[in-house]
Write a protein that holds these residues in place. Structure first.
Motif, mmCIF file in Angstrom:
data_model
loop_
_atom_site.group_PDB
_atom_site.id
_atom_site.type_symbol
_atom_site.label_atom_id
_atom_site.label_comp_id
_atom_site.label_asym_id
_atom_site.label_seq_id
_atom_site.Cartn_x
_atom_site.Cartn_y
_atom_site.Cartn_z
ATOM 1 N N TYR A 136 0.860 -1.187 0.000
ATOM 2 C CA TYR A 136 0.000 0.000 0.000
ATOM 3 C C TYR A 136 0.897 1.239 0.000
ATOM 4 C CZ TYR A 136 1.171 -0.426 4.965
ATOM 5 O OH TYR A 136 1.856 -0.558 6.149
ATOM 6 N N PRO A 137 0.376 2.403 -0.416
ATOM 7 C CA PRO A 137 1.190 3.627 -0.378
ATOM 8 C C PRO A 137 1.631 3.947 1.049
ATOM 9 C CG PRO A 137 -0.811 3.954 -1.674
ATOM 10 C CD PRO A 137 -0.965 2.644 -0.977
ATOM 11 N N GLU A 138 2.859 4.475 1.176
ATOM 12 C CA GLU A 138 3.381 4.744 2.521
ATOM 13 C C GLU A 138 4.454 5.823 2.460
ATOM 14 O OE1 GLU A 138 3.170 5.294 5.557
ATOM 15 O OE2 GLU A 138 2.763 3.225 6.220
ATOM 16 N N TYR A 139 4.571 6.583 3.539
ATOM 17 C CA TYR A 139 5.670 7.533 3.670
ATOM 18 C C TYR A 139 6.989 6.762 3.713
ATOM 19 C CZ TYR A 139 2.246 11.186 4.643
ATOM 20 O OH TYR A 139 1.206 12.085 4.539
ATOM 21 N N PHE A 140 8.004 7.325 3.082
ATOM 22 C CA PHE A 140 9.260 6.612 2.866
ATOM 23 C C PHE A 140 9.828 5.989 4.145
ATOM 24 C CE2 PHE A 140 13.979 6.787 2.514
ATOM 25 C CZ PHE A 140 14.143 5.811 1.557
ATOM 26 N N LEU A 141 9.935 6.774 5.212
ATOM 27 C CA LEU A 141 10.561 6.269 6.438
ATOM 28 C C LEU A 141 9.690 5.252 7.177
ATOM 29 C CD1 LEU A 141 12.229 9.491 7.897
ATOM 30 C CD2 LEU A 141 13.313 7.610 6.654
ATOM 31 N N ASP A 142 8.406 5.160 6.800
ATOM 32 C CA ASP A 142 7.496 4.219 7.451
ATOM 33 C C ASP A 142 7.304 2.931 6.663
ATOM 34 O OD1 ASP A 142 7.061 5.948 9.592
ATOM 35 O OD2 ASP A 142 5.466 7.009 8.531
ATOM 36 N N ILE A 143 8.002 2.797 5.553
ATOM 37 C CA ILE A 143 7.911 1.549 4.772
ATOM 38 C C ILE A 143 8.445 0.399 5.618
ATOM 39 C CG2 ILE A 143 8.806 0.308 2.745
ATOM 40 C CD1 ILE A 143 8.977 3.065 1.341
ATOM 41 N N PRO A 144 7.668 -0.689 5.773
ATOM 42 C CA PRO A 144 8.134 -1.829 6.577
ATOM 43 C C PRO A 144 9.466 -2.370 6.064
ATOM 44 C CG PRO A 144 5.791 -2.045 6.061
ATOM 45 C CD PRO A 144 6.303 -0.890 5.249
ATOM 46 N N ASP A 145 10.354 -2.714 7.010
ATOM 47 C CA ASP A 145 11.666 -3.261 6.675
ATOM 48 C C ASP A 145 12.360 -2.399 5.624
ATOM 49 O OD1 ASP A 145 13.885 -4.963 6.563
ATOM 50 O OD2 ASP A 145 12.967 -6.226 5.019
ATOM 51 N N VAL A 189 4.937 8.865 -14.662
ATOM 52 C CA VAL A 189 4.625 10.028 -15.506
ATOM 53 C C VAL A 189 5.052 11.312 -14.809
ATOM 54 C CG1 VAL A 189 2.756 11.347 -16.580
ATOM 55 C CG2 VAL A 189 2.747 8.853 -16.704
ATOM 56 N N LYS A 190 4.776 11.397 -13.517
ATOM 57 C CA LYS A 190 5.264 12.478 -12.671
ATOM 58 C C LYS A 190 5.607 11.881 -11.307
ATOM 59 C CE LYS A 190 2.709 16.374 -14.708
ATOM 60 N NZ LYS A 190 3.879 17.101 -15.234
ATOM 61 N N PRO A 191 6.459 12.540 -10.514
ATOM 62 C CA PRO A 191 6.770 12.019 -9.175
ATOM 63 C C PRO A 191 5.497 11.822 -8.360
ATOM 64 C CG PRO A 191 8.227 13.835 -9.747
ATOM 65 C CD PRO A 191 7.184 13.789 -10.822
ATOM 66 N N THR A 192 5.399 10.659 -7.719
ATOM 67 C CA THR A 192 4.167 10.286 -7.030
ATOM 68 C C THR A 192 4.427 10.092 -5.538
ATOM 69 O OG1 THR A 192 3.444 9.153 -9.049
ATOM 70 C CG2 THR A 192 2.210 8.691 -7.041
ATOM 71 N N LEU A 285 0.663 20.596 -8.586
ATOM 72 C CA LEU A 285 -0.755 20.257 -8.432
ATOM 73 C C LEU A 285 -0.954 18.743 -8.484
ATOM 74 C CD1 LEU A 285 -3.683 21.268 -8.202
ATOM 75 C CD2 LEU A 285 -3.737 21.429 -10.710
ATOM 76 N N TYR A 286 -0.250 18.106 -9.426
ATOM 77 C CA TYR A 286 -0.345 16.648 -9.541
ATOM 78 C C TYR A 286 0.116 15.967 -8.252
ATOM 79 C CZ TYR A 286 0.580 11.898 -11.174
ATOM 80 O OH TYR A 286 0.600 10.529 -11.300
ATOM 81 N N LYS A 291 -0.808 12.844 -3.592
ATOM 82 C CA LYS A 291 -0.505 12.624 -2.179
ATOM 83 C C LYS A 291 -1.787 12.434 -1.378
ATOM 84 C CE LYS A 291 1.697 14.673 1.886
ATOM 85 N NZ LYS A 291 2.388 15.856 2.435
ATOM 86 N N ARG A 292 -2.784 13.274 -1.654
ATOM 87 C CA ARG A 292 -4.057 13.168 -0.936
ATOM 88 C C ARG A 292 -4.729 11.823 -1.239
ATOM 89 N NH1 ARG A 292 -7.923 18.226 -1.483
ATOM 90 N NH2 ARG A 292 -6.094 19.103 -0.416
ATOM 91 N N LEU A 293 -4.739 11.431 -2.517
ATOM 92 C CA LEU A 293 -5.356 10.162 -2.896
ATOM 93 C C LEU A 293 -4.631 8.980 -2.270
ATOM 94 C CD1 LEU A 293 -7.271 8.415 -4.640
ATOM 95 C CD2 LEU A 293 -5.605 8.640 -6.505
ATOM 96 N N ASN A 294 -3.308 8.966 -2.381
ATOM 97 C CA ASN A 294 -2.537 7.842 -1.848
ATOM 98 C C ASN A 294 -2.590 7.774 -0.326
ATOM 99 O OD1 ASN A 294 -1.716 6.669 -4.260
ATOM 100 N ND2 ASN A 294 0.062 8.007 -4.454
ATOM 101 N N ASN A 295 -2.705 8.917 0.310
ATOM 102 C CA ASN A 295 -2.807 8.905 1.767
ATOM 103 C C ASN A 295 -4.143 8.299 2.206
ATOM 104 O OD1 ASN A 295 -1.632 9.509 4.335
ATOM 105 N ND2 ASN A 295 -3.128 11.158 4.554
ATOM 106 N N SER A 296 -5.206 8.562 1.451
ATOM 107 C CA SER A 296 -6.500 7.957 1.790
ATOM 108 C C SER A 296 -6.455 6.442 1.597
ATOM 109 C CB SER A 296 -7.620 8.561 0.934
ATOM 110 O OG SER A 296 -7.469 8.231 -0.427
ATOM 111 N N ILE A 297 -5.748 5.981 0.555
ATOM 112 C CA ILE A 297 -5.571 4.535 0.339
ATOM 113 C C ILE A 297 -4.746 3.952 1.484
ATOM 114 C CG2 ILE A 297 -4.560 2.789 -1.177
ATOM 115 C CD1 ILE A 297 -5.100 4.722 -3.526
ATOM 116 N N ARG A 298 -3.708 4.677 1.882
ATOM 117 C CA ARG A 298 -2.849 4.248 2.992
ATOM 118 C C ARG A 298 -3.650 4.080 4.281
ATOM 119 N NH1 ARG A 298 -0.876 7.591 6.867
ATOM 120 N NH2 ARG A 298 0.904 6.806 8.107
#
Length: 310
Positions: A136-145, A189-192, A285-286, A291-298
């Motif tokens: 699932y989407p996650e903040y870099f430092l919180d990615i498991p292992d 396509v753009k940084p996500t 803007l992208y 970020k908002r979309l991926n955070n809701s998925i997270r």
């Protein structure tokens, strides 16, 4: 006064022509790439096609479609049992030869064994399909292992593409013929945000492919970046196909018709529309919207994960 009126009239016509070209040229390009293409004669490139990540989803669809065109298929993936099952199905259905190589692309020491198996084959097509993302989407430092996840992502998404290309490209250059398709992602396509490592790894694949194509196109080798958005695969976790989310077979059939049409292809017309629209959006803007979309998925994913623990 009349001269002034004529001047404004001509400026207006020029502006209208400019707008028409801005709209019509990209539209014609999309029509040309995704509707006017045809399947190449794969046999002219070589008798063998190599597909990584070949036992599921897009990789499996590539293997079957190329076998349908009479290509012998090298299937590379982790599970020997799955590989053998797929190889048997392809041999029986399409009457071609197959070679299975069980290899985990997360392991950096696999390539000597892979290249030994490929040494005597006339390889005309390479599909660098193998890839991984996160659960699932996650903040870099919180990615498991995190340390292990970094190494694995780079090994599977980047090193595999570079090493497999490094091996097959000299033979293609010497024959002045060959096709290499490298699977990138719509996330490139753009940084996500919240897919930072995945997005960056797939941007590498996209950049690597386009630059190599510029270097070797005149030597008869097509090196093309493929940038899919959602397809019904285990990676996307989407089961039901739609106009925007094709199944792997539909996506692959469309993708193979774009070979040689562009240095970068979205593979599928609806994905090209998505990609074109996203590329027009300002990056800031992208990134804010994604970020908002991926955070809701997270948040939903973490909630579901915590419920399972309870």
């Amino acid at each position: 006064m009349f001269l002034e009126c004529d001047c404004w009239k001509y400026l207006g016509l020029c502006f209208c022509a400019y707008l028409a070209l801005r709209v019509l040229c990209p539209l014609w390009s999309l029509v040309n790439i995704y509707f006017l293409g045809s399947y190449p004669n794969f046999k002219k490139y070589g008798s063998w096609s190599v597909v990584t990540g070949a036992t599921d989803g897009i990789g499996l669809a590539f293997a079957k479609k190329l076998a349908k065109f009479g290509q012998n298929i090298v299937l590379i993936s982790r599970s020997k049992d799955k590989l053998n099952a797929v190889a048997e199905e392809i041999q029986n259905k399409f009457n071609v030869k197959t070679l299975v190589i069980a290899a985990d692309f997360a392991d950096p020491d696999i390539y000597e064994a892979i290249f030994a198996e490929l040494r005597d084959l006339d390889i005309g097509v390479l599909i660098n399909n193998v890839g991984i993302s996160f659960e699932y989407p996650e903040y870099f430092l919180d990615i498991p292992d995190l340390p292990g996840a970094i190494d694995k992502m780079i090994a599977v998404n980047i090193r595999s593409t570079v090493k497999m290309t490094e091996y097959v490209l000299p033979g293609m250059v010497s024959r002045k013929s060959g096709v290499i398709l490298n699977l990138s992602s719509g996330a490139a396509v753009k940084p996500t945000p919240l897919l930072s490592l995945y997005s960056a790894s797939k941007q590498f694949v996209d950049c690597f492919s386009k630059t190599l194509n510029a270097e070797y196109a005149k030597q008869g080798v097509i090196i093309q970046s493929i940038v899919p958005f959602y397809v019904t695969t285990k990676l996307s976790k989407i089961r039901r196909s739609s106009m925007l989310v094709p199944n792997p077979e539909t996506f692959v059939s469309s993708t193979l018709k774009t070979i040689g049409k562009a240095k970068r292809s979205y593979g599928y017309f609806a994905h090209a529309i998505e990609g074109t629209m996203f590329s027009m959006i300002p990056e800031s803007l992208y990134m804010m919207a994604s970020k908002r979309l991926n955070n809701s998925i997270r948040i939903r994913a973490l909630k579901k994960k915590n419920q399972k623990k309870e």
